[in-house]
Motif scaffolding. Structure first.
Motif, PDB file in Angstrom:
ATOM      1  N   HIS A 146      14.555   3.538  -0.326  1.00 36.82           N
ATOM      2  CA  HIS A 146      14.800   2.204  -0.887  1.00 36.82           C
ATOM      3  C   HIS A 146      14.149   1.132  -0.021  1.00 36.82           C
ATOM      4  N   VAL A 147      14.223   1.315   1.307  1.00 39.28           N
ATOM      5  CA  VAL A 147      13.575   0.368   2.214  1.00 39.28           C
ATOM      6  C   VAL A 147      12.063   0.368   1.983  1.00 39.28           C
ATOM      7  N   LEU A 148      11.469   1.563   1.911  1.00 37.24           N
ATOM      8  CA  LEU A 148      10.021   1.651   1.713  1.00 37.24           C
ATOM      9  C   LEU A 148       9.610   1.032   0.381  1.00 37.24           C
ATOM     10  N   ALA A 149      10.372   1.299  -0.658  1.00 41.91           N
ATOM     11  CA  ALA A 149      10.045   0.733  -1.973  1.00 41.91           C
ATOM     12  C   ALA A 149      10.035  -0.787  -1.924  1.00 41.91           C
ATOM     13  N   GLY A 150      11.035  -1.360  -1.258  1.00 40.57           N
ATOM     14  CA  GLY A 150      11.105  -2.813  -1.165  1.00 40.57           C
ATOM     15  C   GLY A 150       9.947  -3.398  -0.379  1.00 40.57           C
ATOM     16  N   LEU A 151       9.560  -2.728   0.710  1.00 36.64           N
ATOM     17  CA  LEU A 151       8.451  -3.225   1.524  1.00 36.64           C
ATOM     18  C   LEU A 151       7.135  -3.147   0.767  1.00 36.64           C
ATOM     19  N   VAL A 152       6.925  -2.043   0.051  1.00 33.20           N
ATOM     20  CA  VAL A 152       5.691  -1.888  -0.723  1.00 33.20           C
ATOM     21  C   VAL A 152       5.612  -2.941  -1.823  1.00 33.20           C
ATOM     22  N   ARG A 153       6.731  -3.170  -2.504  1.00 27.68           N
ATOM     23  CA  ARG A 153       6.727  -4.190  -3.578  1.00 27.68           C
ATOM     24  C   ARG A 153       6.522  -5.588  -2.997  1.00 27.68           C
ATOM     25  N   ASP A 154       7.165  -5.858  -1.849  1.00 25.26           N
ATOM     26  CA  ASP A 154       6.992  -7.169  -1.215  1.00 25.26           C
ATOM     27  C   ASP A 154       5.523  -7.411  -0.869  1.00 25.26           C
ATOM     28  N   PHE A 155       4.894  -6.395  -0.263  1.00 19.72           N
ATOM     29  CA  PHE A 155       3.496  -6.551   0.126  1.00 19.72           C
ATOM     30  C   PHE A 155       2.608  -6.673  -1.103  1.00 19.72           C
ATOM     31  N   ALA A 156       2.861  -5.824  -2.105  1.00 22.69           N
ATOM     32  CA  ALA A 156       2.048  -5.869  -3.330  1.00 22.69           C
ATOM     33  C   ALA A 156       2.157  -7.235  -3.998  1.00 22.69           C
ATOM     34  N   ALA A 157       3.365  -7.816  -3.996  1.00 29.38           N
ATOM     35  CA  ALA A 157       3.550  -9.128  -4.629  1.00 29.38           C
ATOM     36  C   ALA A 157       2.743 -10.206  -3.919  1.00 29.38           C
ATOM     37  N   LEU A 158       2.548 -10.059  -2.607  1.00 29.25           N
ATOM     38  CA  LEU A 158       1.731 -11.020  -1.879  1.00 29.25           C
ATOM     39  C   LEU A 158       0.253 -10.891  -2.236  1.00 29.25           C
ATOM     40  N   ARG A 159      -0.119  -9.720  -2.760  1.00 28.48           N
ATOM     41  CA  ARG A 159      -1.503  -9.502  -3.197  1.00 28.48           C
ATOM     42  C   ARG A 159      -1.686  -9.831  -4.677  1.00 28.48           C
ATOM     43  N   ASP A 160      -0.720  -9.333  -5.508  1.00 26.05           N
ATOM     44  CA  ASP A 160      -0.915  -9.425  -6.961  1.00 26.05           C
ATOM     45  C   ASP A 160       0.414  -9.101  -7.629  1.00 26.05           C
ATOM     46  N   ASP A 161       1.006 -10.071  -8.321  1.00 29.19           N
ATOM     47  CA  ASP A 161       2.294  -9.844  -8.984  1.00 29.19           C
ATOM     48  C   ASP A 161       2.232  -8.685  -9.969  1.00 29.19           C
ATOM     49  N   ARG A 162       1.114  -8.536 -10.666  1.00 28.80           N
ATOM     50  CA  ARG A 162       1.009  -7.464 -11.654  1.00 28.80           C
ATOM     51  C   ARG A 162       1.010  -6.091 -10.985  1.00 28.80           C
ATOM     52  N   LEU A 163       0.409  -6.006  -9.826  1.00 28.05           N
ATOM     53  CA  LEU A 163       0.442  -4.754  -9.078  1.00 28.05           C
ATOM     54  C   LEU A 163       1.865  -4.425  -8.650  1.00 28.05           C
ATOM     55  N   SER A 164       2.579  -5.420  -8.169  1.00 30.20           N
ATOM     56  CA  SER A 164       3.968  -5.210  -7.759  1.00 30.20           C
ATOM     57  C   SER A 164       4.819  -4.742  -8.943  1.00 30.20           C
ATOM     58  N   GLN A 165       4.607  -5.339 -10.096  1.00 28.46           N
ATOM     59  CA  GLN A 165       5.368  -4.947 -11.285  1.00 28.46           C
ATOM     60  C   GLN A 165       5.022  -3.520 -11.721  1.00 28.46           C
ATOM     61  N   TRP A 166       3.744  -3.151 -11.608  1.00 30.95           N
ATOM     62  CA  TRP A 166       3.317  -1.794 -11.966  1.00 30.95           C
ATOM     63  C   TRP A 166       3.957  -0.769 -11.041  1.00 30.95           C
ATOM     64  N   ILE A 167       4.004  -1.093  -9.756  1.00 31.64           N
ATOM     65  CA  ILE A 167       4.622  -0.176  -8.783  1.00 31.64           C
ATOM     66  C   ILE A 167       6.116  -0.045  -9.071  1.00 31.64           C
ATOM     67  N   GLU A 168       6.764  -1.168  -9.364  1.00 30.23           N
ATOM     68  CA  GLU A 168       8.200  -1.124  -9.643  1.00 30.23           C
ATOM     69  C   GLU A 168       8.493  -0.297 -10.889  1.00 30.23           C
ATOM     70  N   ALA A 169       7.634  -0.389 -11.878  1.00 33.52           N
ATOM     71  CA  ALA A 169       7.862   0.325 -13.134  1.00 33.52           C
ATOM     72  C   ALA A 169       7.524   1.808 -13.028  1.00 33.52           C
ATOM     73  N   ASN A 170       6.558   2.155 -12.189  1.00 29.21           N
ATOM     74  CA  ASN A 170       6.037   3.526 -12.208  1.00 29.21           C
ATOM     75  C   ASN A 170       6.192   4.299 -10.901  1.00 29.21           C
ATOM     76  N   GLY A 171       6.453   3.604  -9.819  1.00 29.24           N
ATOM     77  CA  GLY A 171       6.451   4.261  -8.515  1.00 29.24           C
ATOM     78  C   GLY A 171       7.659   5.148  -8.288  1.00 29.24           C
ATOM     79  N   ALA A 172       7.538   6.056  -7.320  1.00 28.42           N
ATOM     80  CA  ALA A 172       8.633   6.947  -6.927  1.00 28.42           C
ATOM     81  C   ALA A 172       8.760   6.893  -5.409  1.00 28.42           C
ATOM     82  N   PHE A 173       9.960   6.587  -4.944  1.00 27.79           N
ATOM     83  CA  PHE A 173      10.223   6.428  -3.509  1.00 27.79           C
ATOM     84  C   PHE A 173      11.534   7.138  -3.160  1.00 27.79           C
ATOM     85  N   PRO A 174      11.540   8.465  -3.132  1.00 28.61           N
ATOM     86  CA  PRO A 174      12.786   9.183  -2.850  1.00 28.61           C
ATOM     87  C   PRO A 174      13.277   8.903  -1.427  1.00 28.61           C
TER      88      PRO A 174
END
Length: 492
Positions: free
Chosen positions: A194-222
């Motif tokens: 959960h920590v890693l997912a949040g960090l990846v989304r935070d960083f992606a959002a600083l680059r591109d909101d659409r990328l962050s949304q794609w990661i949130e919708a499709n990514g897997a962070f067990p």
């Protein structure tokens, strides 16, 4: 002496285990960031076992994020290395074959990003230690002002942080019309997925909101819980492996026989059959983390302070002492009612396994090392359990002795009058308070219990706790740690 390599495998002694699959057919499916000793003794061994059980495209490409040392050691060995398990009955040797290549990020971050973006990469795992996540541990959020994060935002095609690399790889996959890989954190962070997912989304959002949304919708962070003692490899270890192997190995790893891996079974593109070779694929990892924190870590800390005071250098020596072994049994009896049993785990059996691990004489786990940074460890390892026991009106005799032993330890003087090298962020405060209080249990416990960052405002107002700690301290100063633990055992 000949160097370990694929051509030298035939020369291995008969008792050395080697890959039981056709390594020439193995192709990569996992990229591991931070290919240190722990990953090679844990994830890579699990993967070797899974490949033997059910072969597939699950070879490991390691990535060093700072230095070329690991690549330089493994490349001449075709990625092969020896795992020396230190068992009580004697050493066990195994050559691990799952590592196919090692990349060095600073030499070519673009090559590493391309490997992350490759269609065959289905899992990106990582062991980069807590500081490698460039986050604020208190909030779990990304530190946008961290130098590595600032660099990666300014240079998205040449990242140097683990978070920047993962996002760069995911961005390239999205641009190529591929699905995401699974990002599998194997570091000792609570709720690490959960920590890693949040960090990846935070960083992606600083680059591109659409990328962050794609990661949130499709990514897997067990989330995962990992457990195995893997001491640092020494020159003596390397010499021992060479003697037993009959070959030079520049990159052996050393570890205990025990291993545990609980993994949330949420993967974006499949996984090896880790479940068939001992990994616990579960719906929720938090109960495993909680059990480990209270039963393993709580016992480790308590034993470290008592054992060090009694003159025991290692955990094996301390837990091998019948008095302290009995103390551990009493401690676990107090802890277990506060621990919900995780899926498929019997807590009494887990406690027995812990004692066996602690008593392994082949693993030299120093009590002084475990005793470090107690101000950071006690609140999670012991004090939460004490609060629950007090609320339930249940005994805390053994838990309180663990706290009292810590207090005696941070006075900076052992039972023979020798100085203790107390390593802790609050060491200077401890020194000032303990000098003023002297070796009086009541005064010393009152002084140290006043440190709100450790004990909060509630525990100093609990007489059932404070009086017991003071009594234990007086006993430790009068009789010593071993006699105090023996007296506690006799009273129970």
């Amino acid at each position: 002496m000949t160097r370990l390599s694929k051509t030298a495998l035939a020369a291995l002694p008969a008792g050395v285990r080697r890959p039981a699959y056709d390594r020439s057919r193995l192709s990569p499916g996992i990229v591991h960031l931070g290919l240190g000793a722990f990953a090679r003794a844990h994830l890579c061994e699990f993967t070797d076992d899974a490949l033997e059980h059910e072969f597939g495209a699950w070879g490991v490409v390691g990535a060093s994020l700072q230095r070329p040392d690991q690549r330089d050691r493994l490349k001449p060995q075709d990625g092969l290395y020896t795992f020396l398990k230190r068992a009580p009955a004697g050493p066990e040797l195994r050559v691990i074959g799952s590592v196919l290549d090692v990349l060095v990020a600073p030499e070519s971050p673009q090559a590493l990003v391309a490997k992350l973006a490759a269609p065959e990469t289905r899992i990106v795992s990582l062991t980069v230690t807590e500081k490698g996540y460039c986050h604020d541990p208190a909030t779990g959020r990304l530190r946008a002002d961290h130098p590595d994060i600032a660099h990666d935002l300014a240079n998205p095609d040449a990242p140097r942080s683990a978070i920047g690399l993962i996002v760069a790889g995911l961005a390239a996959r999205k641009a190529a019309g591929l699905g995401p890989f699974t990002a599998l954190c194997c570091d000792n962070l609570p709720s690490n997925g959960h920590v890693l997912a949040g960090l990846v989304r935070d960083f992606a959002a600083l680059r591109d909101d659409r990328l962050s949304q794609w990661i949130e919708a499709n990514g897997a962070f067990p989330s995962t819980m990992v457990d195995r003692i893997v001491p640092a490899t020494t020159e003596a270890d390397i010499a021992e492996v060479a003697s037993l192997l009959g070959l030079d190995d520049a990159a052996p790893v050393i570890g205990e026989p025990f291993r545990q891996w609980a993994v949330e079974d949420v993967f974006a593109a499949g996984r090896p059959r880790w479940d068939a070779v001992g990994a616990q694929m579960v719906s929720e990892v938090a109960p495993f983390e909680f059990m480990k924190l209270r039963m393993l870590n709580g016992a480790h800390s308590s034993l470290a302070y008592l054992g060090y005071l009694a003159g025991h250098e290692t955990v094996a020596e301390a837990s091998g002492d019948p008095v302290f072994a009995r103390f551990l049994q009493g401690l676990w009896a107090e802890i277990m009612p506060t621990v919900p049993a995780p899926q498929g785990v019997e807590l009494q059996a887990y406690a027995r396994d812990l004692l066996t691990r602690f008593q392994n004489p082949a693993i030299r786990h120093r009590t002084w090392q475990i005793a470090m940074d107690g101000s950071q460890k006690l609140p999670q390892r012991l004090l939460g359990t004490i609060r629950e026991r007090l609320k339930a009106g249940a005994p805390i005799d053994h838990l309180a002795l663990g706290v009292a032993a810590w207090m005696a330890y941070v006075t900076g003087t052992d039972e023979k009058g020798a100085a203790i090298d107390v390593r802790d962020p609050l060491a200077a405060e401890f020194a000032a308070k303990t000098r003023a209080a002297g070796r009086n249990g009541g005064a010393l416990s009152e002084a140290l219990l006043g440190i709100g960052a450790i004990f909060g405002d509630d525990l100093p107002r609990q007489p059932a706790f404070t009086k017991l700690v003071a009594r234990h301290l007086d006993a430790l100063f009068a009789m010593g740690a071993r006699a105090t633990a023996a007296a506690l055992a006799a009273a129970h």
